[in-house]
Structure formats: C-alpha cells, structure tokens
Design an enzyme around this catalytic site. Structure first.
Site, short mmCIF file in Angstrom:
data_model
loop_
_atom_site.label_atom_id
_atom_site.label_comp_id
_atom_site.label_asym_id
_atom_site.label_seq_id
_atom_site.Cartn_x
_atom_site.Cartn_y
_atom_site.Cartn_z
N MET A 1 0.87 -1.17 0.00
CA MET A 1 0.00 0.00 0.00
C MET A 1 0.91 1.22 0.00
SD MET A 1 -2.90 1.14 2.70
CE MET A 1 -1.70 1.82 3.82
N SER B 1 -9.45 -6.34 0.80
CA SER B 1 -9.57 -5.31 1.83
C SER B 1 -10.93 -4.65 1.71
CB SER B 1 -8.47 -4.26 1.63
OG SER B 1 -8.74 -3.12 2.40
N VAL C 1 -5.55 -4.36 10.95
CA VAL C 1 -4.68 -5.25 11.73
C VAL C 1 -3.34 -4.58 12.06
CG1 VAL C 1 -3.64 -7.55 11.78
CG2 VAL C 1 -5.76 -7.18 10.52
N THR D 1 -0.04 -4.40 11.92
CA THR D 1 1.15 -4.87 11.20
C THR D 1 1.91 -3.63 10.73
OG1 THR D 1 0.00 -4.81 9.09
CG2 THR D 1 -0.10 -6.89 10.30
N ALA E 1 -4.73 3.83 -5.66
CA ALA E 1 -4.09 2.65 -6.25
C ALA E 1 -4.45 1.40 -5.46
CB ALA E 1 -2.57 2.84 -6.27
N TYR E 2 -4.40 1.52 -4.16
CA TYR E 2 -4.71 0.37 -3.30
C TYR E 2 -6.16 -0.07 -3.49
CZ TYR E 2 -4.67 -2.52 0.97
OH TYR E 2 -4.76 -3.56 1.87
N1 LIG Z 1 -2.97 -4.70 8.00
C1 LIG Z 1 -4.21 -4.38 7.64
O1 LIG Z 1 -4.91 -3.66 8.37
C2 LIG Z 1 -4.78 -4.91 6.37
C3 LIG Z 1 -6.14 -4.60 6.09
C4 LIG Z 1 -6.71 -5.10 4.92
C5 LIG Z 1 -5.96 -5.88 4.06
N2 LIG Z 1 -4.66 -6.16 4.35
C6 LIG Z 1 -3.92 -7.01 3.40
O2 LIG Z 1 -3.34 -8.10 4.07
C7 LIG Z 1 -2.14 -8.53 3.42
C8 LIG Z 1 -1.00 -8.59 4.42
O3 LIG Z 1 -0.86 -7.29 4.97
P1 LIG Z 1 0.03 -6.96 6.25
O4 LIG Z 1 -0.75 -6.01 7.04
O5 LIG Z 1 0.57 -8.21 6.87
O6 LIG Z 1 1.20 -6.15 5.53
P2 LIG Z 1 2.77 -6.01 5.83
O7 LIG Z 1 3.04 -6.19 7.28
O8 LIG Z 1 3.19 -4.75 5.16
O9 LIG Z 1 3.37 -7.28 5.06
C9 LIG Z 1 3.30 -7.34 3.67
C10 LIG Z 1 4.02 -8.57 3.20
O10 LIG Z 1 3.93 -8.62 1.76
C11 LIG Z 1 5.24 -8.83 1.27
N3 LIG Z 1 5.42 -8.36 -0.11
C12 LIG Z 1 5.29 -7.10 -0.59
N4 LIG Z 1 5.60 -7.10 -1.90
C13 LIG Z 1 5.92 -8.37 -2.25
C14 LIG Z 1 6.34 -9.00 -3.45
N5 LIG Z 1 6.50 -8.32 -4.59
N6 LIG Z 1 6.56 -10.35 -3.43
C15 LIG Z 1 6.40 -11.06 -2.29
N7 LIG Z 1 6.06 -10.51 -1.11
C16 LIG Z 1 5.81 -9.18 -1.10
C17 LIG Z 1 6.15 -8.11 2.25
O11 LIG Z 1 7.49 -8.55 2.08
P3 LIG Z 1 8.77 -7.60 2.44
O12 LIG Z 1 9.02 -7.77 3.92
O13 LIG Z 1 9.86 -8.16 1.58
O14 LIG Z 1 8.38 -6.18 2.09
C18 LIG Z 1 5.50 -8.56 3.55
O15 LIG Z 1 5.92 -9.86 3.88
C19 LIG Z 1 -1.91 -7.52 2.28
O16 LIG Z 1 -2.41 -8.04 1.07
C20 LIG Z 1 -2.75 -6.33 2.71
O17 LIG Z 1 -3.16 -5.53 1.61
C21 LIG Z 1 -4.06 -5.70 5.48
#
Ligand SMILES: NC(=O)c1ccc[n+]([C@@H]2O[C@H](COP(=O)([O-])OP(=O)(O)OC[C@H]3O[C@@H](n4cnc5c(N)ncnc54)[C@H](OP(=O)(O)O)[C@@H]3O)[C@@H](O)[C@H]2O)c1
Length: 238
Positions: free
Chosen positions: A93, A146, A194, A196, A160-161
């Site tokens: 994002m 999301s 979440v 993160t 974009a997101y």
């Molecule tokens: N957190 C929220 O509140 C929330 C809400 C709705 C949806 N989501 C969705 O949940 C999913 C996980 O989110 P999160 O909160 O855990 O995010 P995060 O903590 O930012 O983790 C994102 C993960 O995606 C990996 N990644 C990014 N680009 C990549 C690529 N090109 N190839 C392989 N891995 C890649 C990152 O790896 P690196 O460490 O190498 O960057 C990291 O392991 C995402 O799809 C996000 O859009 C999250």
C-alpha cells in the site's frame, strides 16, 4: 484420518502472512513460507522453529513472472506435484492518506506497481496453482483483499490500493465462475484493520485475529463456499 494438506503462503516473512503460516501449521497443514527476500524468509522460518514449528521456505517475488514460475516449480518438486492451498497474502500500500495521494494526483507508476503486486502477483500464482489442484480434485485459494476494495462502501483516497483490492475481488469472481462448483474453492477476504507494518500500531486487531478468516478459508470443508468475500468468517457485500 484426514489427508495432510500442502499450503503456500506469499509475503509470509512478517505481518498477517507470517501468522497465517503459524496457524495453518498448528492445524497440521504442511505450510511453505514464501517471501521475496530469501534471507528474510529464512529468518521468519527460524523464528517459527524456535516455537517448535518447522516450515519449508520458497522465495517468491510476486512481481515477477519468472520468480512465480520458479517458486511454484520448487513447491511441485518438494511435494511430488501437489499444492492444495494457496494464500495470496503478499501486498503493498503506497498511497495511504498520510502520503497526500488522491485520485487527482496519483502517479501511473504507483498504480502500475500496486497493481503488479496486489493483482498480477495473485493471478500469476493462481494460473499455475489450479492445474496442480485439479490433479487431486482439491484446492483452496484465499485472496487477501480489503474493505478498501469494497465497491459497496467505496470512498476517496488510497486510489491505487483501492483499485487493486477491487480487482483482486474480480479475480476471485472470474476464477470461481470458470472453475465452477467443484472442490477447488476460491474466496476473497478482508482481515479487518490489523496491527502490522501496513496497518500501523493504532490498528484495531492483533495479528492473530487478522489471520483467522484466512485460515478458515484455507481449510474449508468440501461443502464450503466459493466465489465469496468474507470478514470474520461471514459474507460481506462486494
Ligand atoms: N494490515 C491491515 O490492516 C490490512 C487490512 C486489509 C488488508 N490487508 C492485506 O493483508 C495482506 C498482508 O498485509 P500486512 O498487514 O501483513 O502487511 P505487511 O506487514 O506490510 O506485510 C506485507 C508482506 O507482503 C510482502 N510483499 C510485498 N511485496 C511483495 C512481493 N513483490 N513479493 C512477495 N512478497 C511481497 C512483504 O514482504 P517484504 O518484507 O519483503 O516487504 C511482507 O511480507 C496484504 O495483502 C494487505 O493488503 C491488510
């Protein structure tokens, strides 16, 4: 006794993906921890090992066709051509409100990069995973979407997101329609807000709660849903 299932989780070196691996393993699913950086992937696997959980590691950068092809080939070789569960968790994002990005000023580059990771990455892997799943007439595909991609509640900012997460929901619907009602199930989900790196420290939910619906969709029974969008294991409006 239920058959042991093989799962692949992308972007699993941290955040929700890491927790999904942990929870799937606790349920007895043999889970491959995938990340784009092999060093980070191994560090995450070592952390799980310190908890008594042993996982395989496969590097996949979902932005790259070659990396997705090589990663799936490695999984195929490791497990004799099998893959039962794919969790498309990796995501980025780049255009949250703090960046000042709006639909008026978002760059095409930001949209293209976000789309490549959040939509084309899952597409690359789903196209390669389904033939493996068809061999065993079993598959569970989880697309991490999301609420920001929900058309029913669409608002401004995160252009974009939002586009990318609405589009991963399209992937879910199109694949579900093409696959039909058999034992390969594909669903989208929203994990909630979440705690993160992406969600930030002020987010409402701990990461274990954010992973729960993904784990439920990854282990659906044969009469479970397909082509749906879920939060907290309940359908949500598109
Ligand atoms: N957190 C929220 O509140 C929330 C809400 C709705 C949806 N989501 C969705 O949940 C999913 C996980 O989110 P999160 O909160 O855990 O995010 P995060 O903590 O930012 O983790 C994102 C993960 O995606 C990996 N990644 C990014 N680009 C990549 C690529 N090109 N190839 C392989 N891995 C890649 C990152 O790896 P690196 O460490 O190498 O960057 C990291 O392991 C995402 O799809 C996000 O859009 C999250």
């Amino acid at each position: 006794m239920a058959e042991t299932r093989i799962a692949l989780v992308t972007g699993a070196n941290r955040g929700i993906g890491f927790e999904i691996v942990r929870q799937l393993e606790r349920l007895g699913v043999v889970t491959v921890l995938s990340a784009r950086d092999p060093v980070k992937a191994q560090a995450a696997a070592d952390k799980l090992l310190s908890e008594g959980i042993e996982v395989g590691v496969v590097p996949i950068d979902v932005d790259s066709d070659e990396s997705c092809a090589a990663g799936l080939k490695q999984v195929e070789e490791l497990f004799g051509g099998r893959l039962d569960i794919l969790v498309n968790n990796a995501g980025i994002m780049q255009d949250g409100p703090s960046t000042g990005t709006t639909a008026m000023n978002v760059s095409i580059e930001t949209i293209a990069h976000t789309f490549n990771t959040n939509v084309l990455g899952p597409l690359r892997l789903i196209q390669r995973a389904i033939p493996l799943m068809q061999k065993n007439n079993y598959g569970r595909i989880v697309n991490m979407s999301s609420a920001l991609g929900q058309l029913a509640e669409m608002g401004g900012n995160w252009p974009a997101y939002r586009l990318s997460k609405a589009s991963i929901n399209v992937l879910t619907r199109v694949f579900a329609a093409e696959i039909g009602p058999g034992n390969i199930k594909i669903n989208s989900m929203h994990p909630g807000w979440v705690q993160t790196d992406m969600g930030g420290a002020n987010a409402e939910r701990p990461v274990d709660q954010g992973a729960e619906t993904a784990v439920w969709l990854a282990t659906l029974p044969d009469d479970g849903p397909t082509g749906g969008f879920f939060k907290d294991k309940k359908p949500m409006a598109w």
